[in-house]
Design a protein around this motif. Structure first.
Motif, PDB file in Angstrom:
ATOM      1  N   TRP A 167       0.824  -1.207   0.000  1.00  0.00           N
ATOM      2  CA  TRP A 167       0.000   0.000   0.000  1.00  0.00           C
ATOM      3  C   TRP A 167       0.857   1.256   0.000  1.00  0.00           C
ATOM      4  CZ3 TRP A 167       0.237   3.649   3.853  1.00  0.00           C
ATOM      5  CH2 TRP A 167       0.843   3.282   5.051  1.00  0.00           C
ATOM      6  N   VAL A 168       2.060   1.170   0.584  1.00  0.00           N
ATOM      7  CA  VAL A 168       2.962   2.319   0.559  1.00  0.00           C
ATOM      8  C   VAL A 168       3.470   2.563  -0.853  1.00  0.00           C
ATOM      9  CG1 VAL A 168       5.122   3.257   1.458  1.00  0.00           C
ATOM     10  CG2 VAL A 168       3.624   1.937   2.953  1.00  0.00           C
ATOM     11  N   ARG A 169       3.790   1.488  -1.576  1.00  0.00           N
ATOM     12  CA  ARG A 169       4.284   1.626  -2.939  1.00  0.00           C
ATOM     13  C   ARG A 169       3.201   2.140  -3.886  1.00  0.00           C
ATOM     14  NH1 ARG A 169       6.176  -3.581  -1.686  1.00  0.00           N
ATOM     15  NH2 ARG A 169       4.881  -4.536  -3.299  1.00  0.00           N
ATOM     16  N   LEU A 170       1.942   1.933  -3.527  1.00  0.00           N
ATOM     17  CA  LEU A 170       0.841   2.371  -4.386  1.00  0.00           C
ATOM     18  C   LEU A 170       0.384   3.802  -4.090  1.00  0.00           C
ATOM     19  CD1 LEU A 170      -1.334  -0.877  -4.436  1.00  0.00           C
ATOM     20  CD2 LEU A 170       0.118   0.008  -6.270  1.00  0.00           C
ATOM     21  N   LEU A 171       0.932   4.414  -3.057  1.00  0.00           N
ATOM     22  CA  LEU A 171       0.494   5.767  -2.691  1.00  0.00           C
ATOM     23  C   LEU A 171       0.638   6.783  -3.828  1.00  0.00           C
ATOM     24  CD1 LEU A 171       1.694   6.206   1.016  1.00  0.00           C
ATOM     25  CD2 LEU A 171      -0.658   6.121   0.154  1.00  0.00           C
ATOM     26  N   PRO A 172       1.781   6.855  -4.547  1.00  0.00           N
ATOM     27  CA  PRO A 172       1.887   7.851  -5.627  1.00  0.00           C
ATOM     28  C   PRO A 172       0.817   7.672  -6.690  1.00  0.00           C
ATOM     29  CG  PRO A 172       4.047   6.990  -5.066  1.00  0.00           C
ATOM     30  CD  PRO A 172       3.057   6.140  -4.346  1.00  0.00           C
ATOM     31  N   ALA A 173       0.587   6.422  -7.130  1.00  0.00           N
ATOM     32  CA  ALA A 173      -0.438   6.190  -8.147  1.00  0.00           C
ATOM     33  C   ALA A 173      -1.818   6.563  -7.628  1.00  0.00           C
ATOM     34  CB  ALA A 173      -0.409   4.730  -8.583  1.00  0.00           C
ATOM     35  N   ALA A 174      -2.092   6.238  -6.353  1.00  0.00           N
ATOM     36  CA  ALA A 174      -3.391   6.575  -5.774  1.00  0.00           C
ATOM     37  C   ALA A 174      -3.599   8.083  -5.732  1.00  0.00           C
ATOM     38  CB  ALA A 174      -3.506   5.977  -4.374  1.00  0.00           C
ATOM     39  N   LEU A 175      -2.548   8.841  -5.377  1.00  0.00           N
ATOM     40  CA  LEU A 175      -2.667  10.295  -5.320  1.00  0.00           C
ATOM     41  C   LEU A 175      -2.944  10.878  -6.703  1.00  0.00           C
ATOM     42  CD1 LEU A 175      -2.460  12.924  -3.704  1.00  0.00           C
ATOM     43  CD2 LEU A 175       0.009  12.916  -4.171  1.00  0.00           C
ATOM     44  N   ILE A 176      -2.275  10.341  -7.715  1.00  0.00           N
ATOM     45  CA  ILE A 176      -2.500  10.829  -9.077  1.00  0.00           C
ATOM     46  C   ILE A 176      -3.942  10.589  -9.493  1.00  0.00           C
ATOM     47  CG2 ILE A 176      -1.909  10.443 -11.504  1.00  0.00           C
ATOM     48  CD1 ILE A 176       0.950   9.862 -10.598  1.00  0.00           C
ATOM     49  N   LEU A 177      -4.460   9.386  -9.248  1.00  0.00           N
ATOM     50  CA  LEU A 177      -5.834   9.072  -9.631  1.00  0.00           C
ATOM     51  C   LEU A 177      -6.838   9.947  -8.888  1.00  0.00           C
ATOM     52  CD1 LEU A 177      -5.661   5.156  -9.784  1.00  0.00           C
ATOM     53  CD2 LEU A 177      -5.698   6.776 -11.703  1.00  0.00           C
ATOM     54  N   VAL A 178      -6.610  10.148  -7.600  1.00  0.00           N
ATOM     55  CA  VAL A 178      -7.523  10.986  -6.813  1.00  0.00           C
ATOM     56  C   VAL A 178      -7.511  12.411  -7.318  1.00  0.00           C
ATOM     57  CG1 VAL A 178      -7.905  11.980  -4.526  1.00  0.00           C
ATOM     58  CG2 VAL A 178      -7.438   9.541  -4.755  1.00  0.00           C
ATOM     59  N   ASP A 179      -6.313  12.946  -7.570  1.00  0.00           N
ATOM     60  CA  ASP A 179      -6.209  14.337  -8.001  1.00  0.00           C
ATOM     61  C   ASP A 179      -6.835  14.541  -9.367  1.00  0.00           C
ATOM     62  OD1 ASP A 179      -5.553  16.994  -8.199  1.00  0.00           O
ATOM     63  OD2 ASP A 179      -3.505  16.723  -7.482  1.00  0.00           O
ATOM     64  N   LEU A 180      -6.569  13.634 -10.295  1.00  0.00           N
ATOM     65  CA  LEU A 180      -7.174  13.761 -11.629  1.00  0.00           C
ATOM     66  C   LEU A 180      -8.685  13.587 -11.556  1.00  0.00           C
ATOM     67  CD1 LEU A 180      -4.593  11.805 -13.833  1.00  0.00           C
ATOM     68  CD2 LEU A 180      -4.896  14.286 -13.628  1.00  0.00           C
ATOM     69  N   GLY A 181      -9.150  12.692 -10.685  1.00  0.00           N
ATOM     70  CA  GLY A 181     -10.597  12.524 -10.534  1.00  0.00           C
ATOM     71  C   GLY A 181     -11.258  13.768  -9.987  1.00  0.00           C
TER      72      GLY A 181
END
Length: 393
Positions: A36-50
């Motif tokens: 879950w730590v390694r996925l944080l950057p991708a999650a932030l990008i998806l949230v911000d673009l959404g």
């Protein structure tokens, strides 16, 4: 961990196994961060673009990209953190471009802040990797120390088979105040199990002193009484050097004579050994003597009298420290080691040391999830060679 064969250490009370193979220790890398730590950057990008696509153009959702380099630094290296810094700035420009605000002052300020955060994040990522390498080196040294003190022994030592369980009370340490060892000597096969008073680094030093003396002296003296006396004197010297007048080690010494198919026991303040057979489990009473290091309190060095008894084919000698007998359940009730072993192996056909230790490890894990004390268990038995010797006419 796997079940114990000889002196391999089984899974202990639900804890993950730490490898004791130091042949490739220098090549072992630091453990990867959680998924879950390694996925944080991708999650932030998806949230911000959404957020940017669903919210009003007057809301600057792109400012969340400022945190992207910091999120990357938690799990990635310097180069990857730098790449995410550049990506964050490009995404901020793209989001601002969509509404024609890319050159407005507050957006330009966000680009600069992102670059600053990225620079700091790269420094932090470099420091994290350095600390991980230092941790790996420290762990490697600790594992090498563990192998030096508690040496992995072969599955078969002449006519003797054995299994062992070792668990420090502190999950973050590899060595504790408990000890055991087995050695093939000119006088038979000798074993020791012991429990050092106290905990921490001082107890590890005492463990090293006891095992070092045992491994040397067990090959030099003919009887267990003299072996115990030398261990006693070594601990008294350690006590004087450290200024610790209460330094002592409870211990049981064992000598196995395959010719006589018998064991000799010398107990210095330790728990009585248990003998497990198809008929049940019984304690082997031994003389009550002062622990090692306190022999001088008897007016002279303690001359403990060894006790001999047969070790027949199919019987297992179990030595343990109080980490087993004093384990408690949620109601504070001590672990009834004899009763639990008798329930499992009473009537069983020739239990093996590996089976006994594996059961004890699993049963303790089910009985208690609290680890108040260190634990060491050593199980010994004569193998089929001894059986053939006994049955020969």
């Amino acid at each position: 961990m796997t079940l114990p064969i000889s002196f391999s250490r089984p899974r202990t009370l639900g804890r993950p196994r730490r490898s004791t193979d130091t042949s490739s220790a220098g090549r072992v890398g630091a453990p990867l961060p959680a998924a879950w730590v390694r996925l944080l950057p991708a999650a932030l990008i998806l949230v911000d673009l959404g957020l940017d696509t669903t919210m009003s153009s007057h809301v600057a959702a792109g400012f969340l990209f400022i945190a992207l380099p910091a999120f990357a630094a938690f799990s990635m290296g310097v180069a990857a953190t730098a790449a995410f810094t550049v990506l964050a700035i490009l995404l901020e420009i793209g989001v601002a471009w969509r509404v024609g605000h890319q050159f407005e002052q507050h957006h330009v300020t966000a680009y600069a802040v992102t670059a600053l955060v990225g620079t700091v994040s790269m420094v932090l990522a470099r420091q994290r990797l350095r600390q991980n390498r230092d941790l790996v080196r420290a762990r490697t040294v600790a594992e090498a120390l563990q192998n030096a003190l508690l040496k992995p022994l072969p599955e078969r030592l002449g006519p003797l088979t054995a299994a062992a369980l070792y668990r420090p009370a502190d999950a973050d340490t590899l060595i504790s105040g408990d000890l055991y060892d087995v050695a093939e000597t000119p006088f038979g096969y000798r074993a020791i199990i012991g429990d050092v008073r106290g905990k921490g680094l001082a107890s590890v030093q005492t463990v090293a002193a006891v095992l070092g003396t045992f491994r040397e002296t067990a090959h030099e003296v003919q009887d267990l009484t003299e072996l115990a006396a030398r261990l006693d004197r070594r601990l008294q010297r350690e006590s004087e050097a450290d200024g610790d007048g209460e330094l002592f080690v409870t211990a049981t010494l064992v000598e196995y004579d395959p010719g006589a198919v018998a064991i000799t026991l010398l107990n210095r303040g330790h728990l009585d050994p248990l003998l497990i057979s198809a008929e049940g489990v019984r304690a082997l009473p031994t003389s009550a003597e002062l622990p090692l290091g306190l022999g001088n309190l008897a007016g002279a060095e303690a001359d403990a009298e060894p006790v001999s008894c047969p070790l027949r084919p199919g019987e297992v000698l179990l030595l343990h420290t109080d980490g087993a007998s004093e384990a408690r359940d949620d109601n504070g009730v001590f672990y009834p080691i004899r009763e639990r072993l008798a329930e499992r192996f009473g009537g069983a056909a020739e239990p093996t040391p590996a089976e006994v230790v594996a059961h004890l490890a699993q049963d303790l894990a089910e009985y208690t999830d609290r680890t108040r004390d260190d634990l060491a268990v050593l199980a010994l038995a004569g193998d089929v060679w001894t059986k053939a010797l006994v049955m020969a006419p």
